[in-house]
Design a protein around this motif. Structure first.
Motif, PDB file in Angstrom:
ATOM      1  N   SER A 188       0.835  -1.197   0.000  1.00 24.07           N
ATOM      2  CA  SER A 188       0.000   0.000   0.000  1.00 24.07           C
ATOM      3  C   SER A 188       0.870   1.246   0.000  1.00 24.07           C
ATOM      4  CB  SER A 188      -0.931   0.005   1.217  1.00 24.07           C
ATOM      5  OG  SER A 188      -0.175   0.134   2.411  1.00 24.07           O
ATOM      6  N   CYS A 189       0.288   2.345  -0.467  1.00 26.30           N
ATOM      7  CA  CYS A 189       1.045   3.598  -0.534  1.00 26.30           C
ATOM      8  C   CYS A 189       1.431   4.085   0.862  1.00 26.30           C
ATOM      9  CB  CYS A 189       0.233   4.654  -1.272  1.00 26.30           C
ATOM     10  SG  CYS A 189      -1.455   4.862  -0.670  1.00 26.30           S
ATOM     11  N   LYS A 190       0.631   3.740   1.883  1.00 22.72           N
ATOM     12  CA  LYS A 190       0.984   4.139   3.243  1.00 22.72           C
ATOM     13  C   LYS A 190       2.240   3.411   3.720  1.00 22.72           C
ATOM     14  CE  LYS A 190      -3.695   5.365   4.762  1.00 22.72           C
ATOM     15  NZ  LYS A 190      -4.757   5.102   5.763  1.00 22.72           N
ATOM     16  N   LEU A 193       5.125   5.078   2.112  1.00 18.63           N
ATOM     17  CA  LEU A 193       5.419   6.345   2.790  1.00 18.63           C
ATOM     18  C   LEU A 193       6.170   6.089   4.087  1.00 18.63           C
ATOM     19  CD1 LEU A 193       4.996   9.437   2.999  1.00 18.63           C
ATOM     20  CD2 LEU A 193       2.902   8.952   4.277  1.00 18.63           C
ATOM     21  N   THR A 194       5.778   5.048   4.821  1.00 19.80           N
ATOM     22  CA  THR A 194       6.478   4.724   6.063  1.00 19.80           C
ATOM     23  C   THR A 194       7.939   4.401   5.803  1.00 19.80           C
ATOM     24  OG1 THR A 194       4.416   3.878   7.020  1.00 19.80           O
ATOM     25  CG2 THR A 194       6.478   3.179   8.040  1.00 19.80           C
ATOM     26  N   LYS A 195       8.222   3.681   4.723  1.00 20.18           N
ATOM     27  CA  LYS A 195       9.611   3.360   4.392  1.00 20.18           C
ATOM     28  C   LYS A 195      10.394   4.607   4.014  1.00 20.18           C
ATOM     29  CE  LYS A 195       8.980  -1.430   2.941  1.00 20.18           C
ATOM     30  NZ  LYS A 195       9.199  -2.425   1.854  1.00 20.18           N
ATOM     31  N   PHE A 222      -0.593  14.149   1.559  1.00 14.49           N
ATOM     32  CA  PHE A 222      -0.557  12.758   1.107  1.00 14.49           C
ATOM     33  C   PHE A 222      -1.864  12.041   1.444  1.00 14.49           C
ATOM     34  CE2 PHE A 222       0.164   8.322   2.208  1.00 14.49           C
ATOM     35  CZ  PHE A 222       0.744   7.839   1.046  1.00 14.49           C
ATOM     36  N   LEU A 223      -2.347  12.194   2.659  1.00 10.17           N
ATOM     37  CA  LEU A 223      -3.506  11.423   3.114  1.00 10.17           C
ATOM     38  C   LEU A 223      -4.817  11.957   2.558  1.00 10.17           C
ATOM     39  CD1 LEU A 223      -2.579  10.828   6.863  1.00 10.17           C
ATOM     40  CD2 LEU A 223      -2.420   9.210   4.984  1.00 10.17           C
ATOM     41  N   PHE A 227      -2.390  10.560  -2.178  1.00 13.05           N
ATOM     42  CA  PHE A 227      -1.738   9.310  -1.789  1.00 13.05           C
ATOM     43  C   PHE A 227      -0.478   9.049  -2.612  1.00 13.05           C
ATOM     44  CE2 PHE A 227      -6.001   8.324  -0.150  1.00 13.05           C
ATOM     45  CZ  PHE A 227      -5.661   7.882   1.115  1.00 13.05           C
ATOM     46  N   SER A 228       0.175  10.085  -3.057  1.00 10.15           N
ATOM     47  CA  SER A 228       1.339   9.933  -3.925  1.00 10.15           C
ATOM     48  C   SER A 228       2.620  10.053  -3.107  1.00 10.15           C
ATOM     49  CB  SER A 228       1.312  10.990  -5.038  1.00 10.15           C
ATOM     50  OG  SER A 228       2.500  10.951  -5.788  1.00 10.15           O
ATOM     51  N   VAL A 229       3.389   8.971  -3.073  1.00 11.05           N
ATOM     52  CA  VAL A 229       4.683   9.008  -2.392  1.00 11.05           C
ATOM     53  C   VAL A 229       5.653   9.880  -3.171  1.00 11.05           C
ATOM     54  CG1 VAL A 229       6.579   7.595  -1.521  1.00 11.05           C
ATOM     55  CG2 VAL A 229       4.252   6.715  -1.456  1.00 11.05           C
TER      56      VAL A 229
END
Length: 618
Positions: A188-190, A193-195, A222-223, A227-229
């Motif tokens: 997932s995109c989230k 983002l965490t990485k 983002f949220l 939702f684009s890293v």
């Protein structure tokens, strides 16, 4: 898989469509390096029909072959795109011709070894946005390809943003039965983002940092927007650029060894800039009078102190991130995640204020004091691994302390006093079954539990929680409390909002009301409230429409427009003069542009009027 079926991969990428291009680019490179050199990537806007799809397919395949083989046009007459016949026969002939050459030992064969169940490398066709392709185009291509699957190996990859069920909605059963579909789900995109945050921000390897408000702005965009890293990374790059461009002291935002060298070459003006920093002023106020005088007047004394403070700031980051991860590991095992499920939420909370003064942290401490032995031991082992793997030298004692607690837990012998007491109480209750004695016994048990003595495990658990709490209070201080944090932290949220959070109506009003703001042409300067005839036609029409009510008479609007435009040419002209065709055409174009932008619309109330859709000055 049947021999007539086309192997197909349904790749579910999620709704962050702006990141899909980068994903497919990386996927194509991986396939070309390890599977096959024949990889084609198609988009729906490039393939409105089956003919365009075949032409795009053949063009990309032949371009790939020419780059790797450097064949002459005489040897392969299909090389020129102008001579491509958009047919499967042309594709088959080209593939047979290429695979014969690769059998000799061409770079294609050396670069990619074919899979075991194929004698030659397959042709991989990627449909990046499968949902946007026309249904008939997909059906025709799949049906045609299934007829020739025995002549050349073909693999399809469907890029899906919503759900795999879209395949069965777009393709009837007669067509989808020709595919052997395997489903692949990307992260997932989230999680992506965490990485990204973990590698860029939650590390002391890079000296540049973001303040809590700036990071929150980027996360909110983002949220709640795309939702684009990739856009998050661009926002981070913009922050980096603005920090080094607008902050003169960002020259010291570098590695500690390099920062100590640069401090020695600071000019007097840069030293004065350091003295103006709010954090440094607080530091000076806390010093004795002699030290204050030296810091405010002597550049040499200032440079020595700055070197020490920069080293302290670096040590703060070395200690901050391991303890932050330990606290995150601690909160992940708790119900409802009081301090947030993601580590970025905890990071923002720690940057904003002292996290141990919040109600959420108090609930965390209370819940941890009720954890079972196996859960607490697992948490301590994870915390020990985090601290050992960190570069912080000062946390070595903490790792040894955690190892000591783990040893004490392993050697802990649980007493059975409480269990024996509870068993005897139960037996007593069983003997006295009447209501009076039962109530009396339960009250005595309740009182004994209230004043009972803590077990060894409970005492050790309290000791561990107090130790972790001391680490949090010592190392998770907010960044704003650190001296010289302005050198490495970017905190200008208004710049990010101005560039990333678009306000189209305000921008349009500014451009139409004051074109000089964007065009920077001296001839466009005008006093407030005046309408200049040198402005673009749409700006003149826009200012005139602001003076009207809900309905705008097109004839009156045209006459006013003509007066403004011809004022410089003929000052004595009046509204009664006939409007020439050129001015009339310019007015029609300006009105059409305003309608396209959404400022006006046609109305059926009056045929020669338009309705105004906006109110106010912006």
């Amino acid at each position: 898989m049947k021999s007539s079926e086309i192997p197909t991969a349904a790749l579910v990428l999620g709704v962050n469509v702006t990141d899909h291009d980068l994903t497919f680019k990386g996927l194509s490179e991986v396939l070309q390096d390890g599977v096959t050199p024949f990889v084609v990537s198609l988009r729906s806007k490039e393939c409105p029909g089956i003919k365009h799809l075949m032409q795009k397919l053949l063009t990309q395949l032949m371009g790939c072959h020419v780059d790797m083989d450097s064949a002459n046009e005489e040897e392969c007459p299909l090389i020129s795109p102008n001579r491509i016949r958009c047919s499967v026969a042309s594709l088959t002939d080209w593939y047979m011709n290429v695979t014969k050459k690769t059998d000799i030992g061409t770079p294609c064969q050396k670069r990619a070894s074919p899979p075991r169940h194929w004698d030659t490398p397959p042709v991989v066709v990627i449909f990046q946005d499968m949902e946007s392709f026309t249904t008939k185009v997909l059906q025709d291509f799949i049906i045609i390809s299934s007829q020739c699957i025995s002549e050349f190996p073909l693999v399809l990859i469907f890029g899906i943003a919503t759900s795999p069920m879209i395949i069965h909605k777009l393709l009837p059963h007669s067509v989808s039965s020709l595919l052997c579909i395997e489903l692949f789900q990307s992260l997932s995109c989230k999680e992506h983002l965490t990485k990204v945050i973990d590698k860029l921000l939650l590390t002391s390897q890079f000296p540049f940092k973001l303040s809590d408000k700036v990071l929150q702005v980027l996360i909110n965009i983002f949220l709640y927007h795309d939702f684009s890293v990739q856009n998050f990374i661009k926002g981070f790059q913009l922050s980096l650029l603005e920090h080094f461009y607008s902050n003169p002291l960002s020259v010291l935002c570098c590695e500690p060894q390099e920062a100590r060298k640069r401090v020695n070459f600071l000019s007097h003006k840069q030293c004065e800039n350091i003295r103006r920093l709010p954090s440094f002023r607080r530091f000076v106020e806390s010093q004795v009078s002699n030290k204050q005088t030296g810091l405010l007047t002597d550049d040499g004394c200032l440079k020595e102190t700055v070197q020490e403070l920069l080293q302290d700031l670096h040590s703060y980051h070395d200690n901050y991130f391991p303890i932050l991860r330990c606290l995150h590991v601690l909160t992940l095992s708790l119900p409802k995640y009081p301090l947030g499920k993601q580590i970025r939420e905890l990071h923002c909370a720690c940057l904003e204020k002292k996290v141990w003064e919040t109600e959420e942290y108090e609930s965390v401490v209370q819940l941890v004091r009720m954890l079972a032995k196996d859960e607490l031991v697992a948490i301590l082992e994870n915390c020990r691994e985090v601290i050992i793997s960190s570069p912080a030298k000062h946390l070595g004692d903490s790792a040894e302390k955690l190892e000591e607690y783990l040893g004490r837990f392993r050697n802990l012998e649980e007493t059975n006093d409480d269990q024996e007491g509870s068993v005897s109480s139960v037996k007593e209750i069983q003997k006295k079954t009447d209501l009076y004695h039962l109530q009396k016994t339960l009250l005595e048990m309740k009182e004994s539990r209230r004043f009972k003595k803590l077990t060894k495990f409970e005492m050790l658990r309290f000791e561990v929680v107090d130790f972790i709490d001391s680490l949090v209070r010592k190392h998770l201080l907010p960044a704003e409390m650190q001296i010289l944090h302005e050198m490495v932290y970017f905190s200008s949220t208004h710049i990010l909002r101005e560039h990333l959070n678009a306000a189209p109506r305000v921008a349009l009003h500014t451009a139409l009301n004051d074109p000089y703001f964007y065009l920077k042409n001296e001839a466009l300067k005008s006093d407030a409230g005046c309408i200049s005839n040198t402005a673009p036609d749409i700006c003149i029409a826009y200012k005139l429409h602001l003076e009207c009510g809900r309905l705008i008479n097109l004839v009156d609007w045209l006459e006013a427009f003509s007066i403004v435009v011809t004022a410089a040419e003929d000052p004595n002209s009046t509204a009664k003069d006939q409007v020439d065709d050129i001015i009339h055409a310019r007015f029609i174009r300006a009105v059409s542009e305003l309608e396209l932008l959404g400022f006006i619309k046609p109305t059926k109330q009056k045929t020669d009027h338009v309705a105004r859709l906006t109110w106010g000055s912006c």
